[in-house]
Design a protein around this motif. Structure first.
Motif, PDB file in Angstrom:
ATOM      1  N   ALA A  47      43.818  31.725 -24.300  1.00 50.19           N
ATOM      2  CA  ALA A  47      42.670  31.780 -25.204  1.00 50.19           C
ATOM      3  C   ALA A  47      41.380  31.443 -24.474  1.00 50.19           C
ATOM      4  O   ALA A  47      40.346  32.116 -24.651  1.00 50.19           O
ATOM      5  N   THR A  48      41.429  30.436 -23.646  1.00 47.84           N
ATOM      6  CA  THR A  48      40.236  30.015 -22.907  1.00 47.84           C
ATOM      7  C   THR A  48      39.709  31.146 -22.024  1.00 47.84           C
ATOM      8  O   THR A  48      38.503  31.443 -22.015  1.00 47.84           O
ATOM      9  N   GLU A  49      40.597  31.792 -21.281  1.00 48.69           N
ATOM     10  CA  GLU A  49      40.169  32.848 -20.365  1.00 48.69           C
ATOM     11  C   GLU A  49      39.662  34.079 -21.113  1.00 48.69           C
ATOM     12  O   GLU A  49      38.720  34.740 -20.657  1.00 48.69           O
ATOM     13  N   ALA A  50      40.288  34.413 -22.244  1.00 44.81           N
ATOM     14  CA  ALA A  50      39.826  35.561 -23.029  1.00 44.81           C
ATOM     15  C   ALA A  50      38.422  35.324 -23.569  1.00 44.81           C
ATOM     16  O   ALA A  50      37.542  36.201 -23.484  1.00 44.81           O
ATOM     17  N   VAL A  51      38.203  34.141 -24.116  1.00 46.16           N
ATOM     18  CA  VAL A  51      36.882  33.805 -24.652  1.00 46.16           C
ATOM     19  C   VAL A  51      35.842  33.775 -23.547  1.00 46.16           C
ATOM     20  O   VAL A  51      34.732  34.312 -23.683  1.00 46.16           O
ATOM     21  N   LYS A  52      36.216  33.180 -22.442  1.00 46.17           N
ATOM     22  CA  LYS A  52      35.285  33.093 -21.312  1.00 46.17           C
ATOM     23  C   LYS A  52      34.921  34.485 -20.786  1.00 46.17           C
ATOM     24  O   LYS A  52      33.753  34.777 -20.502  1.00 46.17           O
ATOM     25  N   ALA A  53      35.922  35.354 -20.667  1.00 47.78           N
ATOM     26  CA  ALA A  53      35.678  36.718 -20.185  1.00 47.78           C
ATOM     27  C   ALA A  53      34.736  37.462 -21.127  1.00 47.78           C
ATOM     28  O   ALA A  53      33.809  38.161 -20.680  1.00 47.78           O
ATOM     29  N   ALA A  54      34.976  37.313 -22.421  1.00 40.63           N
ATOM     30  CA  ALA A  54      34.127  37.992 -23.401  1.00 40.63           C
ATOM     31  C   ALA A  54      32.690  37.486 -23.342  1.00 40.63           C
ATOM     32  O   ALA A  54      31.734  38.272 -23.302  1.00 40.63           O
ATOM     33  N   LEU A  55      32.533  36.181 -23.320  1.00 34.97           N
ATOM     34  CA  LEU A  55      31.185  35.616 -23.299  1.00 34.97           C
ATOM     35  C   LEU A  55      30.455  35.953 -22.002  1.00 34.97           C
ATOM     36  O   LEU A  55      29.257  36.254 -22.007  1.00 34.97           O
ATOM     37  N   ASN A  56      31.175  35.929 -20.904  1.00 32.67           N
ATOM     38  CA  ASN A  56      30.539  36.253 -19.623  1.00 32.67           C
ATOM     39  C   ASN A  56      30.109  37.709 -19.559  1.00 32.67           C
ATOM     40  O   ASN A  56      29.133  38.047 -18.877  1.00 32.67           O
ATOM     41  N   TYR A  57      30.825  38.586 -20.284  1.00 33.05           N
ATOM     42  CA  TYR A  57      30.434  39.996 -20.294  1.00 33.05           C
ATOM     43  C   TYR A  57      29.245  40.252 -21.220  1.00 33.05           C
ATOM     44  O   TYR A  57      28.527  41.235 -21.050  1.00 33.05           O
ATOM     45  N   GLY A  58      29.036  39.376 -22.190  1.00 32.16           N
ATOM     46  CA  GLY A  58      27.904  39.551 -23.092  1.00 32.16           C
ATOM     47  C   GLY A  58      28.223  39.424 -24.566  1.00 32.16           C
ATOM     48  O   GLY A  58      27.325  39.485 -25.406  1.00 32.16           O
ATOM     49  N   TYR A  59      29.505  39.263 -24.904  1.00 27.03           N
ATOM     50  CA  TYR A  59      29.844  38.983 -26.300  1.00 27.03           C
ATOM     51  C   TYR A  59      29.164  37.688 -26.722  1.00 27.03           C
ATOM     52  O   TYR A  59      29.024  36.752 -25.927  1.00 27.03           O
ATOM     53  N   ARG A  60      28.788  37.622 -28.005  1.00 29.88           N
ATOM     54  CA  ARG A  60      28.207  36.381 -28.509  1.00 29.88           C
ATOM     55  C   ARG A  60      28.815  35.952 -29.838  1.00 29.88           C
ATOM     56  O   ARG A  60      28.302  35.047 -30.496  1.00 29.88           O
ATOM     57  N   SER A  61      29.921  36.587 -30.235  1.00 27.37           N
ATOM     58  CA  SER A  61      30.599  36.223 -31.469  1.00 27.37           C
ATOM     59  C   SER A  61      32.092  36.069 -31.196  1.00 27.37           C
ATOM     60  O   SER A  61      32.718  36.963 -30.625  1.00 27.37           O
ATOM     61  N   ILE A  62      32.643  34.915 -31.599  1.00 29.50           N
ATOM     62  CA  ILE A  62      34.063  34.621 -31.426  1.00 29.50           C
ATOM     63  C   ILE A  62      34.646  34.263 -32.782  1.00 29.50           C
ATOM     64  O   ILE A  62      34.124  33.388 -33.485  1.00 29.50           O
ATOM     65  N   ASP A  63      35.753  34.928 -33.157  1.00 27.60           N
ATOM     66  CA  ASP A  63      36.366  34.713 -34.464  1.00 27.60           C
ATOM     67  C   ASP A  63      37.761  34.119 -34.306  1.00 27.60           C
ATOM     68  O   ASP A  63      38.654  34.729 -33.727  1.00 27.60           O
ATOM     69  N   THR A  64      37.939  32.909 -34.838  1.00 29.15           N
ATOM     70  CA  THR A  64      39.246  32.245 -34.806  1.00 29.15           C
ATOM     71  C   THR A  64      39.575  31.743 -36.205  1.00 29.15           C
ATOM     72  O   THR A  64      38.920  32.103 -37.187  1.00 29.15           O
ATOM     73  N   ALA A  65      40.628  30.935 -36.323  1.00 31.02           N
ATOM     74  CA  ALA A  65      41.060  30.388 -37.612  1.00 31.02           C
ATOM     75  C   ALA A  65      42.033  29.258 -37.350  1.00 31.02           C
ATOM     76  O   ALA A  65      42.715  29.237 -36.320  1.00 31.02           O
ATOM     77  N   SER A  66      42.138  28.337 -38.289  1.00 35.32           N
ATOM     78  CA  SER A  66      43.111  27.254 -38.109  1.00 35.32           C
ATOM     79  C   SER A  66      44.523  27.820 -37.999  1.00 35.32           C
ATOM     80  O   SER A  66      45.345  27.321 -37.232  1.00 35.32           O
ATOM     81  N   PHE A  67      44.810  28.883 -38.752  1.00 33.70           N
ATOM     82  CA  PHE A  67      46.136  29.489 -38.744  1.00 33.70           C
ATOM     83  C   PHE A  67      46.507  30.055 -37.372  1.00 33.70           C
ATOM     84  O   PHE A  67      47.688  30.150 -37.026  1.00 33.70           O
ATOM     85  N   TYR A  68      45.511  30.432 -36.591  1.00 33.72           N
ATOM     86  CA  TYR A  68      45.780  31.013 -35.272  1.00 33.72           C
ATOM     87  C   TYR A  68      46.276  29.967 -34.269  1.00 33.72           C
ATOM     88  O   TYR A  68      46.839  30.322 -33.233  1.00 33.72           O
ATOM     89  N   GLU A  69      46.014  28.701 -34.573  1.00 35.23           N
ATOM     90  CA  GLU A  69      46.448  27.580 -33.729  1.00 35.23           C
ATOM     91  C   GLU A  69      45.954  27.717 -32.284  1.00 35.23           C
ATOM     92  O   GLU A  69      46.669  27.387 -31.332  1.00 35.23           O
ATOM     93  N   ASN A  70      44.740  28.220 -32.131  1.00 34.13           N
ATOM     94  CA  ASN A  70      44.171  28.326 -30.783  1.00 34.13           C
ATOM     95  C   ASN A  70      42.720  27.854 -30.717  1.00 34.13           C
ATOM     96  O   ASN A  70      41.996  28.180 -29.768  1.00 34.13           O
ATOM     97  N   GLU A  71      42.311  27.076 -31.723  1.00 29.82           N
ATOM     98  CA  GLU A  71      40.919  26.616 -31.751  1.00 29.82           C
ATOM     99  C   GLU A  71      40.590  25.742 -30.541  1.00 29.82           C
ATOM    100  O   GLU A  71      39.465  25.790 -30.020  1.00 29.82           O
ATOM    101  N   THR A  72      41.549  24.972 -30.057  1.00 31.96           N
ATOM    102  CA  THR A  72      41.299  24.121 -28.889  1.00 31.96           C
ATOM    103  C   THR A  72      40.982  24.972 -27.661  1.00 31.96           C
ATOM    104  O   THR A  72      40.010  24.716 -26.938  1.00 31.96           O
TER     105      THR A  72
END
Length: 276
Positions: free
Chosen positions: A33-58
């Motif tokens: 999860a950390t690497e996916a979010v980091k890759a997206a943000l580094n490319y220019g994404y500015r919106s990340i969608d998660t949920a408690s049910f996904y169990e990956n907020e950390t």
């Protein structure tokens, strides 16, 4: 319609939300999860969608921190799960999500599903979080017209977003029209039908015309029909490819052909019959 990865849509309370983002449903917590979010943000994404049910907020929160992008430039969404609903439980669930993410506030908090007998009390808690400034916008997910009508009859704050399953096999035109008439922004989860549309002949034909992938055509269809979209991927090259949709435009005929593929077929649960 947005014209770049960082363009925003103005919600009904004046908050600006990126019209394209990264979804992280079923993304493993921790490094993935950390690497996916980091890759997206580094490319220019500015919106990340998660949920408690996904169990990956950390892991998502860690990716946000490691990206080095200032917090105020990132739009973060999370959701309250079904067994967390009710007034007091929702307030606790929000604080738990905030702690796991390591954030001081959320940009958007959603009711994940319309749990009968509970979602109105849940919404009262959402309104308190909004009024207290802990979240910048509040909304719902997987709400049909009847759920929205019930909520709108009693609420003080109108939902800013309705995030639903939306793709060429499930266009939900009546729901989309209902939301547009009430300035509730539609947002698509599972925009690619979990990969189930990538071999659809009509979409493949249109993709070949533009020298694009089927996924890019579908995501372009989303933004040209004013639907916020949050495709999921954990692969950096796919995260980049998904966002490379701002150098071409579909014609009205293309859009009509894609919309005409609707067969009311879901890849996920139906809000009228899901198990809580």
């Amino acid at each position: 319609m947005i014209n770049s990865l960082q363009d925003t849509v103005t919600l009904n309370n004046g908050v600006k939300m990126p019209g394209f983002g990264l979804g992280v449903y079923k993304v493993e917590d921790g490094e993935v999860a950390t690497e996916a979010v980091k890759a997206a943000l580094n490319y220019g994404y500015r919106s990340i969608d998660t949920a408690s049910f996904y169990e990956n907020e950390t892991g998502v929160g860690e990716g946000i921190r490691q990206s080095g992008i200032p917090r105020e430039e990132i739009f973060v969404t999370s959701k309250v799960w079904n067994d967390e609903q009710g007034y007091d439980n929702t307030l606790k669930a929000f604080e738990s999500s905030l702690k796991k993410l390591g954030l001081d506030y959320l940009d958007l908090y959603l009711i994940h599903w319309p749990v009968s007998g509970k979602f109105k009390d849940t919404w009262r808690a959402m309104e308190k979080l909004y009024e207290d400034g802990k979240v910048k916008s509040i909304g719902v997910s997987n709400f049909h017209v009847q759920h929205l009508e019930s909520l709108l009859a009693d609420c003080d704050v109108r939902p800013a977003i309705n995030q639903v399953e939306h793709h060429p096999h499930l266009t939900q035109p009546e729901l989309k029209s209902f939301c547009e008439d009430r300035s509730i922004q539609l947002e698509a989860w599972s925009p690619l039908k979990r990969g189930g549309l990538l071999d659809e002949p009509t979409i493949v034909e249109i993709a070949e015309k533009y020298n694009k992938s089927a996924a890019q055509v579908i995501l372009r269809w989303d933004i040209q029909t004013n639907v916020i979209t949050i495709p999921k991927s954990v692969k950096e090259h796919r995260i980049i490819e998904n966002a490379n949709i701002f150098d071409f435009s579909l014609t009205e005929e293309d859009i009509e052909r894609i919309s005409g593929l609707n067969i009311n077929d879901r890849s996920g649960g139906n809000p009228d019959s899901f198990d809580v």
